[in-house]
Design a protein around this motif. Sequence first.
Motif, PDB file in Angstrom:
ATOM      1  N   ARG A  74       0.787  -1.236   0.000  1.00 22.18           N
ATOM      2  CA  ARG A  74       0.000   0.000   0.000  1.00 22.18           C
ATOM      3  C   ARG A  74       0.815   1.279   0.000  1.00 22.18           C
ATOM      4  O   ARG A  74       0.247   2.366  -0.122  1.00 22.18           O
ATOM      5  N   ALA A  75       2.127   1.187   0.135  1.00 17.64           N
ATOM      6  CA  ALA A  75       2.935   2.407   0.222  1.00 17.64           C
ATOM      7  C   ALA A  75       2.734   3.297  -0.997  1.00 17.64           C
ATOM      8  O   ALA A  75       2.633   4.523  -0.875  1.00 17.64           O
ATOM      9  N   GLY A  76       2.702   2.692  -2.189  1.00 21.78           N
ATOM     10  CA  GLY A  76       2.526   3.491  -3.400  1.00 21.78           C
ATOM     11  C   GLY A  76       1.253   4.306  -3.362  1.00 21.78           C
ATOM     12  O   GLY A  76       1.235   5.479  -3.770  1.00 21.78           O
ATOM     13  N   ARG A  77       0.184   3.697  -2.861  1.00 24.30           N
ATOM     14  CA  ARG A  77      -1.098   4.411  -2.777  1.00 24.30           C
ATOM     15  C   ARG A  77      -1.053   5.492  -1.700  1.00 24.30           C
ATOM     16  O   ARG A  77      -1.520   6.616  -1.908  1.00 24.30           O
ATOM     17  N   TYR A  78      -0.475   5.166  -0.541  1.00 20.19           N
ATOM     18  CA  TYR A  78      -0.410   6.152   0.531  1.00 20.19           C
ATOM     19  C   TYR A  78       0.450   7.359   0.154  1.00 20.19           C
ATOM     20  O   TYR A  78       0.189   8.481   0.599  1.00 20.19           O
ATOM     21  N   LEU A  79       1.481   7.134  -0.651  1.00 14.79           N
ATOM     22  CA  LEU A  79       2.444   8.198  -0.957  1.00 14.79           C
ATOM     23  C   LEU A  79       2.217   8.823  -2.325  1.00 14.79           C
ATOM     24  O   LEU A  79       2.978   9.696  -2.739  1.00 14.79           O
ATOM     25  N   ALA A  80       1.179   8.401  -3.037  1.00 16.37           N
ATOM     26  CA  ALA A  80       0.962   8.884  -4.403  1.00 16.37           C
ATOM     27  C   ALA A  80       0.711  10.385  -4.429  1.00 16.37           C
ATOM     28  O   ALA A  80       0.070  10.950  -3.528  1.00 16.37           O
ATOM     29  N   ALA A  81       1.219  11.035  -5.476  1.00 21.04           N
ATOM     30  CA  ALA A  81       0.946  12.454  -5.678  1.00 21.04           C
ATOM     31  C   ALA A  81      -0.557  12.645  -5.921  1.00 21.04           C
ATOM     32  O   ALA A  81      -1.231  11.785  -6.488  1.00 21.04           O
ATOM     33  N   ARG A  82      -1.064  13.805  -5.520  1.00 11.71           N
ATOM     34  CA  ARG A  82      -2.502  14.072  -5.598  1.00 11.71           C
ATOM     35  C   ARG A  82      -2.761  15.391  -6.302  1.00 11.71           C
ATOM     36  O   ARG A  82      -2.180  16.423  -5.949  1.00 11.71           O
ATOM     37  N   ARG A  83      -3.610  15.344  -7.332  1.00 10.41           N
ATOM     38  CA  ARG A  83      -3.987  16.570  -8.039  1.00 10.41           C
ATOM     39  C   ARG A  83      -5.020  17.326  -7.220  1.00 10.41           C
ATOM     40  O   ARG A  83      -5.972  16.753  -6.706  1.00 10.41           O
ATOM     41  N   VAL A  84      -4.816  18.620  -7.069  1.00 14.45           N
ATOM     42  CA  VAL A  84      -5.782  19.478  -6.392  1.00 14.45           C
ATOM     43  C   VAL A  84      -6.056  20.696  -7.262  1.00 14.45           C
ATOM     44  O   VAL A  84      -5.280  21.010  -8.177  1.00 14.45           O
TER      45      VAL A  84
END
Length: 541
Positions: free
Chosen positions: A145-155
Amino acid sequence: MDTDQDPAEAPPSGTATGSRPPWVTDELISQWCAWVHRDTTRREPRTAEPIAALAPFDLSPVAPVPSCGPEDVESAAAMAAAAQRQWARTPVARRGEIVLAFHDLLLDRQHQVLDLIQWETGKARYHAWQEVAQVAAIARHYARRAGRYLAARRVRGMVPGLTKVVQRRVPRGVVGVVSPWNYPLYLGVGDVLPALLAGNGVVSKADPQAALTLLWTRALLHEAGLPAGLWRIVAGDAAVVGAALVDAVDFACFTGSTATGRTVAERAARRLIGVSLELGGKNPLIVREDADVAAAAVGTAVATFANTGQMCIHIERVYAHEKVYDAFRDELVRVTESLRLSRSYDYTCDLGSLVSPARLTAVEAHVGDAVAKGAEVLTGGRARPDIGPLFYEPTVLDGVTPEMDVYAQETFGPVVSLYRYATDDEALSLANQGTYGLSASIWSRNTREAVRMAGLIRSGSVNINDGAAAAAGSIEAEMGGMGDSGLGRRHGADGIRKYTEPQTVAVQRLVPLGPPPGQSAEGFVRRTNGQLALLRRLRVR
């Protein structure tokens, strides 16, 4: 690991007398201890006398571990920082592969680390195995799950269409981890794995009582593929090495007493670095009128006496409804008296030893003070030198009052106090007494009502029809304390994101924000006000 021996052909575990496990040779210990030198400086470290812990089962010496000074800690942090720069560029998926390889090796070689944990801490083998199971769960969870927890997020940007904004998470740099002796594998590596997966280097302070367990674990991670130098281990006087570590790292993760946690937080605040603190607890358990008394008694005994009571989330005070108090008390005494104490390296015992003479003295002092002031020992209440020098019977107290030390102070041993209550509101008031807020438990057949009550308890975790393990074992859910029980959380999203800094990257398109060339500031303000009103009518954000 750095040994020529095939683990499939490893000698048998330690004997029932509590002696050193046969496979732990002097040569192997020398290899592990040599890493403390290599982890700190290329020359011989500036050390005090080596640390020599005593094995709780028989008080024989465990192994002398090099003792580091402040210069060694600073050197270890600098070398971890050098290794971290390349590690931060390593894809998260590759980091996860290494942690999964470690997971597999851990399960395959668990007999070795179980021996070490028992030898160094004196706990029962089943309680040592719980550490293996918990670390395996943490490794799988964060590796996947690290990839999901640390993924960049568009805002959204300030001006939709013109500003493109991404929030990403970047490693803090070097994380310092200070872990205690009571769970040397789980607390030692359970915080290290997410820190590494987040792209950090790590410097761990090994507790003097359980340094070999941590060194064994580091060898296994290196065998799994962790780059050399990324995770470094120091050892030495807690005050000296701990302070130096906080002064040298970019984030500090501490598990231990509330008093020391305050010192860590104050020192970190002077450097404006973040901290995560899991501290003490005086955890309550409520037995409601409608509870399954037999199940509640078994669950209470497990939550109270696991790891011989040397566990921050274990239960120390039980509030039973007056209508079921007598039945619950009698059943708890029966279950407690059925527990088997032993210093065997197998699964035939329920409870092991206390870890040190100081722990035994502290437990005896709490019970002795309570008895002298009028409390009744329902069962237990005495040391068992016939089993081993630090064994103490699981103890149930009745009639504990506020003037007794055991009433509000954390015992951190196999002792629980029983109290009556009449209403749910009274039970909640009693459970919320004091300044701690780490873990709590409610036993009831009406789980909906128990969940409602849980929301009124000041505690980081509340277990319904379980003593402590249900919440702690739920790796996807954050775990931590309120009040004097700490700051921050382990497990779940917060358990890895705390090792990163959020970084906002904004890309402006076409024109920069502000009045365009040739337009007055007044005209720009008027037009922007109109746009803001339009966005409000369109229900944007």
